[in-house]
Design an enzyme around this catalytic site. Structure first.
Site, PDB file in Angstrom:
ATOM      1  N   GLY A 206       0.830  -1.212   0.000  1.00  9.49           N
ATOM      2  CA  GLY A 206       0.000   0.000   0.000  1.00  9.49           C
ATOM      3  C   GLY A 206       0.854   1.247   0.000  1.00  9.49           C
ATOM      4  CG  ASN A 207      -0.194   4.678  -1.523  1.00  9.26           C
ATOM      5  OD1 ASN A 207      -0.912   5.500  -0.966  1.00  9.26           O
ATOM      6  ND2 ASN A 207      -0.578   4.031  -2.634  1.00  9.26           N
TER       7      ASN A 207
END
Ligand code: PMT
Length: 398
Positions: A206-207
Protein backbone atom coordinates in the site's frame (compact mmCIF):
# COMPACT_ATOMS: atom_id res chain seq x y z
CA UNK A 1 -24.86 37.01 -3.07
CA UNK A 2 -26.46 37.02 0.39
CA UNK A 3 -29.76 38.52 -0.75
CA UNK A 4 -32.62 36.47 0.70
CA UNK A 5 -30.26 34.06 2.47
CA UNK A 6 -31.34 32.96 5.92
CA UNK A 7 -28.60 33.21 8.53
CA UNK A 8 -29.05 31.94 12.06
CA UNK A 9 -26.46 33.69 14.21
CA UNK A 10 -25.54 32.13 17.55
CA UNK A 11 -23.71 34.43 19.98
CA UNK A 12 -21.88 33.13 23.04
CA UNK A 13 -20.21 34.82 26.01
CA UNK A 14 -17.03 36.49 24.79
CA UNK A 15 -15.81 40.06 24.63
CA UNK A 16 -15.87 39.63 20.82
CA UNK A 17 -19.69 39.55 21.09
CA UNK A 18 -19.66 43.32 20.48
CA UNK A 19 -18.52 42.54 16.90
CA UNK A 20 -21.71 40.51 16.43
CA UNK A 21 -23.62 43.79 16.21
CA UNK A 22 -21.53 44.81 13.18
CA UNK A 23 -21.90 41.33 11.76
CA UNK A 24 -25.70 41.52 11.93
CA UNK A 25 -25.69 45.02 10.46
CA UNK A 26 -23.49 44.00 7.50
CA UNK A 27 -25.50 40.82 6.87
CA UNK A 28 -28.78 42.75 6.84
CA UNK A 29 -27.21 45.40 4.57
CA UNK A 30 -26.30 42.60 2.13
CA UNK A 31 -29.96 41.53 2.05
CA UNK A 32 -29.72 38.49 4.35
CA UNK A 33 -32.48 37.59 6.79
CA UNK A 34 -30.91 37.21 10.23
CA UNK A 35 -32.24 35.55 13.36
CA UNK A 36 -30.15 35.74 16.52
CA UNK A 37 -29.85 33.24 19.36
CA UNK A 38 -27.83 34.22 22.44
CA UNK A 39 -26.56 32.25 25.39
CA UNK A 40 -27.19 33.74 28.85
CA UNK A 41 -23.58 34.91 29.19
CA UNK A 42 -23.59 36.53 25.73
CA UNK A 43 -26.19 38.97 27.12
CA UNK A 44 -23.52 40.27 29.54
CA UNK A 45 -21.47 41.48 26.58
CA UNK A 46 -24.06 42.81 24.12
CA UNK A 47 -27.70 43.64 24.58
CA UNK A 48 -30.48 41.62 22.94
CA UNK A 49 -32.22 44.94 22.22
CA UNK A 50 -29.30 46.09 20.04
CA UNK A 51 -29.33 42.81 18.13
CA UNK A 52 -33.10 42.63 17.67
CA UNK A 53 -33.09 46.24 16.42
CA UNK A 54 -30.29 45.51 13.94
CA UNK A 55 -31.66 42.13 12.81
CA UNK A 56 -35.29 43.32 12.75
CA UNK A 57 -36.23 40.04 14.45
CA UNK A 58 -36.82 39.07 18.07
CA UNK A 59 -33.69 37.68 19.72
CA UNK A 60 -34.07 34.16 21.09
CA UNK A 61 -32.42 33.17 24.34
CA UNK A 62 -34.48 30.53 26.12
CA UNK A 63 -35.71 27.09 25.15
CA UNK A 64 -39.05 28.05 26.70
CA UNK A 65 -40.67 30.54 29.02
CA UNK A 66 -43.98 30.42 30.89
CA UNK A 67 -45.95 31.21 27.72
CA UNK A 68 -44.15 29.51 24.88
CA UNK A 69 -41.55 27.03 23.66
CA UNK A 70 -38.89 27.86 21.06
CA UNK A 71 -39.00 25.33 18.26
CA UNK A 72 -35.28 24.60 18.00
CA UNK A 73 -35.77 21.96 15.30
CA UNK A 74 -37.56 24.37 12.98
CA UNK A 75 -34.90 27.08 13.53
CA UNK A 76 -32.18 24.75 12.27
CA UNK A 77 -34.36 23.85 9.30
CA UNK A 78 -35.25 27.48 8.57
CA UNK A 79 -31.62 28.55 8.16
CA UNK A 80 -29.43 28.28 5.07
CA UNK A 81 -26.44 28.50 7.42
CA UNK A 82 -26.02 28.51 11.17
CA UNK A 83 -23.11 30.76 12.16
CA UNK A 84 -21.81 30.79 15.72
CA UNK A 85 -19.76 33.95 16.25
CA UNK A 86 -18.14 34.44 18.64
CA UNK A 87 -17.79 30.87 19.83
CA UNK A 88 -16.43 30.69 23.37
CA UNK A 89 -14.23 27.90 24.68
CA UNK A 90 -17.07 26.74 26.92
CA UNK A 91 -19.70 26.42 24.17
CA UNK A 92 -17.10 24.84 21.88
CA UNK A 93 -16.49 22.11 24.47
CA UNK A 94 -20.23 21.54 24.89
CA UNK A 95 -20.77 21.31 21.12
CA UNK A 96 -17.93 18.80 20.79
CA UNK A 97 -19.54 16.63 23.45
CA UNK A 98 -23.19 16.89 22.47
CA UNK A 99 -24.24 18.81 25.58
CA UNK A 100 -27.62 20.48 25.27
CA UNK A 101 -28.24 22.84 28.19
CA UNK A 102 -29.44 25.95 26.36
CA UNK A 103 -31.36 26.98 23.25
CA UNK A 104 -28.26 27.64 21.14
CA UNK A 105 -26.92 24.14 21.79
CA UNK A 106 -30.32 22.55 21.14
CA UNK A 107 -30.49 24.33 17.79
CA UNK A 108 -26.90 23.34 16.95
CA UNK A 109 -27.55 19.68 17.71
CA UNK A 110 -30.72 19.58 15.64
CA UNK A 111 -29.55 21.82 12.76
CA UNK A 112 -29.79 20.20 9.33
CA UNK A 113 -28.18 23.23 7.65
CA UNK A 114 -24.39 23.71 7.35
CA UNK A 115 -22.70 25.18 10.45
CA UNK A 116 -19.80 27.64 10.57
CA UNK A 117 -18.03 28.69 13.75
CA UNK A 118 -15.85 31.69 14.53
CA UNK A 119 -13.94 30.89 17.76
CA UNK A 120 -12.79 33.67 20.08
CA UNK A 121 -10.64 33.16 23.16
CA UNK A 122 -7.39 34.07 24.83
CA UNK A 123 -4.18 32.74 23.31
CA UNK A 124 -3.39 30.19 26.02
CA UNK A 125 -6.91 28.75 25.85
CA UNK A 126 -6.66 28.66 22.06
CA UNK A 127 -3.47 26.60 22.24
CA UNK A 128 -4.70 24.19 24.91
CA UNK A 129 -4.83 20.59 23.64
CA UNK A 130 -8.45 20.29 24.82
CA UNK A 131 -9.42 23.19 22.53
CA UNK A 132 -7.54 21.64 19.61
CA UNK A 133 -9.26 18.31 20.23
CA UNK A 134 -12.70 19.95 20.43
CA UNK A 135 -12.09 21.88 17.20
CA UNK A 136 -10.92 18.71 15.44
CA UNK A 137 -14.13 17.01 16.59
CA UNK A 138 -16.29 19.82 15.20
CA UNK A 139 -14.36 19.68 11.95
CA UNK A 140 -14.94 15.92 11.78
CA UNK A 141 -18.70 16.63 12.22
CA UNK A 142 -18.45 18.67 9.00
CA UNK A 143 -18.60 22.12 10.70
CA UNK A 144 -16.59 24.87 8.98
CA UNK A 145 -14.07 26.66 11.19
CA UNK A 146 -13.38 30.34 10.49
CA UNK A 147 -9.72 30.85 11.44
CA UNK A 148 -8.95 33.06 14.43
CA UNK A 149 -6.76 36.12 13.92
CA UNK A 150 -3.64 37.38 15.67
CA UNK A 151 -3.79 40.65 17.53
CA UNK A 152 -4.47 42.31 20.83
CA UNK A 153 -6.54 40.12 23.16
CA UNK A 154 -8.91 40.97 26.01
CA UNK A 155 -6.21 39.91 28.50
CA UNK A 156 -3.92 42.62 27.16
CA UNK A 157 -1.68 39.96 25.64
CA UNK A 158 -0.88 39.91 21.95
CA UNK A 159 -1.33 36.65 20.07
CA UNK A 160 -3.71 34.21 18.39
CA UNK A 161 -7.33 33.81 19.42
CA UNK A 162 -9.13 36.96 18.23
CA UNK A 163 -12.38 36.32 16.43
CA UNK A 164 -12.14 37.02 12.70
CA UNK A 165 -13.38 40.49 11.72
CA UNK A 166 -17.03 40.71 10.58
CA UNK A 167 -15.98 41.45 6.98
CA UNK A 168 -13.78 38.33 6.96
CA UNK A 169 -16.62 36.22 8.36
CA UNK A 170 -19.00 37.49 5.68
CA UNK A 171 -16.40 36.71 2.99
CA UNK A 172 -16.04 33.22 4.44
CA UNK A 173 -19.81 32.65 4.32
CA UNK A 174 -19.97 33.81 0.72
CA UNK A 175 -17.02 31.65 -0.35
CA UNK A 176 -18.06 28.55 1.52
CA UNK A 177 -21.82 28.49 1.24
CA UNK A 178 -23.14 30.90 -1.36
CA UNK A 179 -20.91 30.65 -4.39
CA UNK A 180 -22.64 30.60 -7.73
CA UNK A 181 -22.90 27.15 -9.30
CA UNK A 182 -20.96 27.22 -12.58
CA UNK A 183 -20.83 23.41 -12.60
CA UNK A 184 -24.58 22.93 -12.16
CA UNK A 185 -25.76 20.12 -14.43
CA UNK A 186 -22.21 18.70 -14.77
CA UNK A 187 -21.12 15.29 -13.52
CA UNK A 188 -17.73 14.85 -11.90
CA UNK A 189 -15.82 11.82 -10.72
CA UNK A 190 -12.88 11.96 -8.33
CA UNK A 191 -10.50 9.29 -7.04
CA UNK A 192 -8.99 9.45 -3.56
CA UNK A 193 -6.86 7.46 -1.18
CA UNK A 194 -4.48 4.57 -1.63
CA UNK A 195 -5.03 1.14 -3.14
CA UNK A 196 -4.00 -2.02 -1.32
CA UNK A 197 -2.62 -4.94 -3.31
CA UNK A 198 -2.92 -8.17 -1.30
CA UNK A 199 0.05 -10.51 -1.00
CA UNK A 200 -1.67 -13.08 1.19
CA UNK A 201 -4.80 -13.02 3.38
CA UNK A 202 -3.13 -10.76 5.99
CA UNK A 203 -0.67 -8.53 4.10
CA UNK A 204 -0.76 -6.01 1.31
CA UNK A 205 1.36 -3.51 -0.63
CA UNK A 206 0.00 0.00 0.00
CA UNK A 207 1.03 3.62 0.42
CA UNK A 208 0.52 6.57 2.77
CA UNK A 209 -2.34 8.33 0.99
CA UNK A 210 -5.10 9.40 3.41
CA UNK A 211 -7.62 10.40 0.77
CA UNK A 212 -7.86 13.97 2.19
CA UNK A 213 -6.86 15.66 -1.08
CA UNK A 214 -9.37 13.74 -3.19
CA UNK A 215 -12.18 14.21 -0.65
CA UNK A 216 -11.53 17.98 -0.57
CA UNK A 217 -11.73 18.10 -4.38
CA UNK A 218 -14.95 16.07 -4.42
CA UNK A 219 -16.53 18.45 -1.89
CA UNK A 220 -15.38 21.52 -3.78
CA UNK A 221 -16.79 20.22 -7.08
CA UNK A 222 -20.08 19.57 -5.29
CA UNK A 223 -20.04 23.06 -3.76
CA UNK A 224 -19.76 24.48 -7.28
CA UNK A 225 -22.85 22.61 -8.38
CA UNK A 226 -21.53 19.35 -9.90
CA UNK A 227 -23.06 15.93 -9.15
CA UNK A 228 -20.05 14.11 -7.74
CA UNK A 229 -19.02 10.45 -7.58
CA UNK A 230 -16.02 9.62 -5.43
CA UNK A 231 -14.04 6.42 -5.92
CA UNK A 232 -12.28 5.93 -2.63
CA UNK A 233 -9.50 3.55 -1.70
CA UNK A 234 -9.14 2.02 1.77
CA UNK A 235 -8.70 5.11 3.96
CA UNK A 236 -10.15 5.56 7.45
CA UNK A 237 -10.88 9.25 6.70
CA UNK A 238 -14.61 9.96 6.59
CA UNK A 239 -16.16 11.63 3.56
CA UNK A 240 -19.01 13.21 5.57
CA UNK A 241 -20.72 15.01 2.77
CA UNK A 242 -24.33 14.49 1.85
CA UNK A 243 -25.01 13.90 -1.77
CA UNK A 244 -21.57 12.65 -2.87
CA UNK A 245 -21.93 9.12 -4.24
CA UNK A 246 -19.07 7.09 -2.78
CA UNK A 247 -17.78 3.84 -4.28
CA UNK A 248 -15.38 2.06 -1.93
CA UNK A 249 -12.64 -0.01 -3.56
CA UNK A 250 -9.51 -1.77 -2.32
CA UNK A 251 -7.28 -2.71 -5.25
CA UNK A 252 -6.08 -0.88 -8.36
CA UNK A 253 -8.10 -3.34 -10.47
CA UNK A 254 -11.31 -2.46 -8.56
CA UNK A 255 -10.55 1.25 -8.93
CA UNK A 256 -9.98 0.74 -12.66
CA UNK A 257 -13.39 -0.94 -13.06
CA UNK A 258 -15.24 1.72 -11.02
CA UNK A 259 -13.54 4.62 -12.85
CA UNK A 260 -14.19 3.21 -16.28
CA UNK A 261 -17.87 2.72 -15.43
CA UNK A 262 -18.25 6.29 -14.11
CA UNK A 263 -16.12 8.04 -16.72
CA UNK A 264 -18.56 7.17 -19.52
CA UNK A 265 -21.05 9.74 -18.20
CA UNK A 266 -18.65 12.17 -16.48
CA UNK A 267 -17.90 15.70 -17.67
CA UNK A 268 -14.93 16.07 -15.33
CA UNK A 269 -12.58 13.46 -13.82
CA UNK A 270 -9.95 14.28 -11.22
CA UNK A 271 -7.55 11.46 -10.35
CA UNK A 272 -6.08 12.24 -6.93
CA UNK A 273 -5.70 8.64 -5.74
CA UNK A 274 -2.29 7.10 -5.18
CA UNK A 275 -2.81 3.94 -7.20
CA UNK A 276 -0.35 1.07 -6.83
CA UNK A 277 1.77 0.66 -9.95
CA UNK A 278 2.47 -3.00 -9.19
CA UNK A 279 0.49 -5.87 -7.74
CA UNK A 280 1.54 -9.38 -6.68
CA UNK A 281 1.46 -11.83 -9.58
CA UNK A 282 0.08 -14.46 -7.26
CA UNK A 283 -1.83 -13.87 -4.06
CA UNK A 284 -1.05 -16.66 -1.59
CA UNK A 285 -4.19 -18.42 -0.38
CA UNK A 286 -2.74 -18.95 3.10
CA UNK A 287 -0.56 -16.66 5.21
CA UNK A 288 3.04 -16.77 3.94
CA UNK A 289 5.15 -18.36 6.69
CA UNK A 290 8.63 -17.07 7.41
CA UNK A 291 11.23 -19.58 6.31
CA UNK A 292 14.29 -18.29 4.50
CA UNK A 293 16.20 -15.07 5.13
CA UNK A 294 14.98 -13.65 1.86
CA UNK A 295 11.56 -13.64 0.25
CA UNK A 296 11.09 -12.67 -3.36
CA UNK A 297 7.72 -11.43 -4.52
CA UNK A 298 6.97 -11.34 -8.21
CA UNK A 299 5.05 -8.17 -9.09
CA UNK A 300 3.24 -7.23 -12.27
CA UNK A 301 2.09 -3.81 -13.50
CA UNK A 302 -1.42 -2.68 -12.60
CA UNK A 303 -3.58 -1.04 -15.24
CA UNK A 304 -2.90 2.68 -15.61
CA UNK A 305 -6.34 4.13 -14.93
CA UNK A 306 -5.54 7.71 -15.89
CA UNK A 307 -3.99 6.57 -19.17
CA UNK A 308 -6.97 4.37 -19.99
CA UNK A 309 -9.36 7.31 -19.41
CA UNK A 310 -7.10 9.57 -21.50
CA UNK A 311 -7.40 7.10 -24.40
CA UNK A 312 -11.21 7.13 -24.18
CA UNK A 313 -11.62 10.82 -23.47
CA UNK A 314 -14.16 12.69 -25.60
CA UNK A 315 -13.52 16.27 -26.70
CA UNK A 316 -15.90 17.79 -24.16
CA UNK A 317 -14.57 15.79 -21.16
CA UNK A 318 -12.01 17.36 -18.82
CA UNK A 319 -9.43 14.95 -17.42
CA UNK A 320 -7.20 16.02 -14.54
CA UNK A 321 -4.36 13.85 -13.31
CA UNK A 322 -1.95 14.24 -10.42
CA UNK A 323 1.80 13.76 -10.33
CA UNK A 324 3.46 12.94 -7.04
CA UNK A 325 7.17 13.36 -7.50
CA UNK A 326 10.41 13.28 -5.55
CA UNK A 327 12.77 14.56 -8.26
CA UNK A 328 12.68 16.11 -11.75
CA UNK A 329 9.23 17.27 -10.75
CA UNK A 330 8.48 19.60 -13.64
CA UNK A 331 9.74 17.27 -16.39
CA UNK A 332 7.90 14.28 -14.94
CA UNK A 333 4.65 16.24 -14.60
CA UNK A 334 4.86 17.54 -18.18
CA UNK A 335 5.61 14.04 -19.42
CA UNK A 336 2.51 12.68 -17.59
CA UNK A 337 0.35 15.44 -19.07
CA UNK A 338 1.36 14.31 -22.56
CA UNK A 339 1.61 10.54 -22.22
CA UNK A 340 -1.74 10.23 -20.38
CA UNK A 341 -3.60 12.68 -22.64
CA UNK A 342 -4.75 14.67 -19.60
CA UNK A 343 -6.00 18.24 -19.85
CA UNK A 344 -4.37 19.27 -16.58
CA UNK A 345 -1.74 17.73 -14.30
CA UNK A 346 -1.54 18.78 -10.66
CA UNK A 347 2.03 18.42 -9.43
CA UNK A 348 2.86 17.97 -5.76
CA UNK A 349 6.29 17.07 -4.48
CA UNK A 350 7.06 15.14 -1.31
CA UNK A 351 10.16 17.33 -1.07
CA UNK A 352 8.00 20.31 -0.12
CA UNK A 353 7.38 20.43 3.61
CA UNK A 354 3.69 20.03 4.40
CA UNK A 355 2.88 18.73 0.92
CA UNK A 356 1.69 15.34 -0.31
CA UNK A 357 0.59 12.33 1.74
CA UNK A 358 -1.35 12.66 4.96
CA UNK A 359 -0.92 16.37 5.64
CA UNK A 360 -3.83 18.79 5.93
CA UNK A 361 -1.90 21.08 3.58
CA UNK A 362 -0.47 20.79 0.08
CA UNK A 363 1.60 22.82 -2.37
CA UNK A 364 0.77 22.42 -6.02
CA UNK A 365 1.59 23.59 -9.53
CA UNK A 366 -1.00 22.97 -12.26
CA UNK A 367 0.21 22.34 -15.81
CA UNK A 368 -2.24 22.79 -18.69
CA UNK A 369 -2.21 21.29 -22.15
CA UNK A 370 -1.54 24.54 -23.99
CA UNK A 371 1.63 25.21 -21.93
CA UNK A 372 -0.15 27.09 -19.15
CA UNK A 373 1.30 26.82 -15.65
CA UNK A 374 -0.20 27.98 -12.36
CA UNK A 375 1.85 27.91 -9.16
CA UNK A 376 0.30 28.08 -5.70
CA UNK A 377 1.86 28.42 -2.24
CA UNK A 378 1.37 25.92 0.62
CA UNK A 379 -2.33 26.01 1.62
CA UNK A 380 -4.88 23.85 3.39
CA UNK A 381 -6.11 20.98 1.20
CA UNK A 382 -9.57 22.64 1.12
CA UNK A 383 -8.01 25.78 -0.35
CA UNK A 384 -5.90 23.71 -2.76
CA UNK A 385 -9.10 21.98 -3.90
CA UNK A 386 -10.63 25.41 -4.48
CA UNK A 387 -7.62 26.45 -6.61
CA UNK A 388 -7.91 23.27 -8.69
CA UNK A 389 -11.65 23.67 -9.25
CA UNK A 390 -11.25 27.41 -9.95
CA UNK A 391 -8.67 26.52 -12.62
CA UNK A 392 -10.99 23.93 -14.20
CA UNK A 393 -13.84 26.47 -14.25
CA UNK A 394 -11.63 29.28 -15.59
CA UNK A 395 -10.21 27.16 -18.42
CA UNK A 396 -13.25 25.08 -19.40
CA UNK A 397 -16.51 26.51 -18.00
CA UNK A 398 -16.10 30.30 -17.76
O1 PMT B 1 -4.47 11.34 0.00
P1 PMT B 1 -3.62 12.41 0.68
O2 PMT B 1 -2.97 11.91 1.94
O3 PMT B 1 -4.40 13.69 0.88
O4 PMT B 1 -2.41 12.76 -0.30
C1 PMT B 1 -2.68 13.34 -1.56
C2 PMT B 1 -1.80 12.72 -2.67
C3 PMT B 1 -0.37 13.00 -2.38
C4 PMT B 1 -2.05 11.20 -2.77
C5 PMT B 1 -2.27 13.41 -4.02
O5 PMT B 1 -2.07 14.78 -3.90
C6 PMT B 1 -1.52 12.86 -5.20
O6 PMT B 1 -0.44 13.29 -5.54
N1 PMT B 1 -2.10 11.83 -5.88
C7 PMT B 1 -1.45 11.08 -6.96
C8 PMT B 1 -0.44 10.12 -6.40
C9 PMT B 1 0.21 9.28 -7.49
O7 PMT B 1 -0.01 8.09 -7.53
O8 PMT B 1 0.94 9.95 -8.35
P2 PMT B 1 1.67 9.28 -9.64
O9 PMT B 1 2.56 10.35 -10.12
O10 PMT B 1 2.27 7.97 -9.25
O11 PMT B 1 0.48 9.00 -10.64
C10 PMT B 1 0.14 9.91 -11.67
C11 PMT B 1 -1.35 9.86 -11.95
O12 PMT B 1 -1.70 8.60 -12.48
C12 PMT B 1 -2.24 10.09 -10.74
O13 PMT B 1 -3.33 10.89 -11.15
C13 PMT B 1 -2.69 8.69 -10.38
O14 PMT B 1 -3.99 8.72 -9.77
C14 PMT B 1 -2.73 8.01 -11.73
N2 PMT B 1 -2.50 6.56 -11.72
C15 PMT B 1 -1.34 6.03 -11.24
C16 PMT B 1 -1.14 4.66 -11.32
C17 PMT B 1 -2.13 3.84 -11.90
N3 PMT B 1 -1.98 2.53 -11.97
N4 PMT B 1 -3.25 4.40 -12.37
C18 PMT B 1 -3.45 5.73 -12.30
O15 PMT B 1 -4.49 6.22 -12.74
Amino acid sequence: MLKGKKILLGITGSIAAYKAAYLVRYLVKEGAEVKVIMTASAKDFVSPLTLSTLSRNPVLTELFDEQSWSNHVMLGRWADVMLIAPLSCNTLAKMANGICDNLLLAVYLSATCPVAIAPAMDEDMWHHPATKENLAKLSSFGNEIIPVERGELASGLFGEGRMAEPETIIGFLKNNFFLTSPLKGKKAMVTAGPTYEPIDPVRYIGNHSSGKMGIAIAKELQRRGAAVSLVMGPSPVNVLSNGIEVTRVTTAEEMFTACNRLFASADIAVMAAAVADYTALEKAKEKIKKKDDKLTLELVRTKDILKSLGEKKKKEQVLVGFALETNNERENAMEKLKSKNADLIVLNSVKDEGAGFGHDTNKITIFGKGGSEFQFPLKSKNEVARDIVDTIIKLYYA
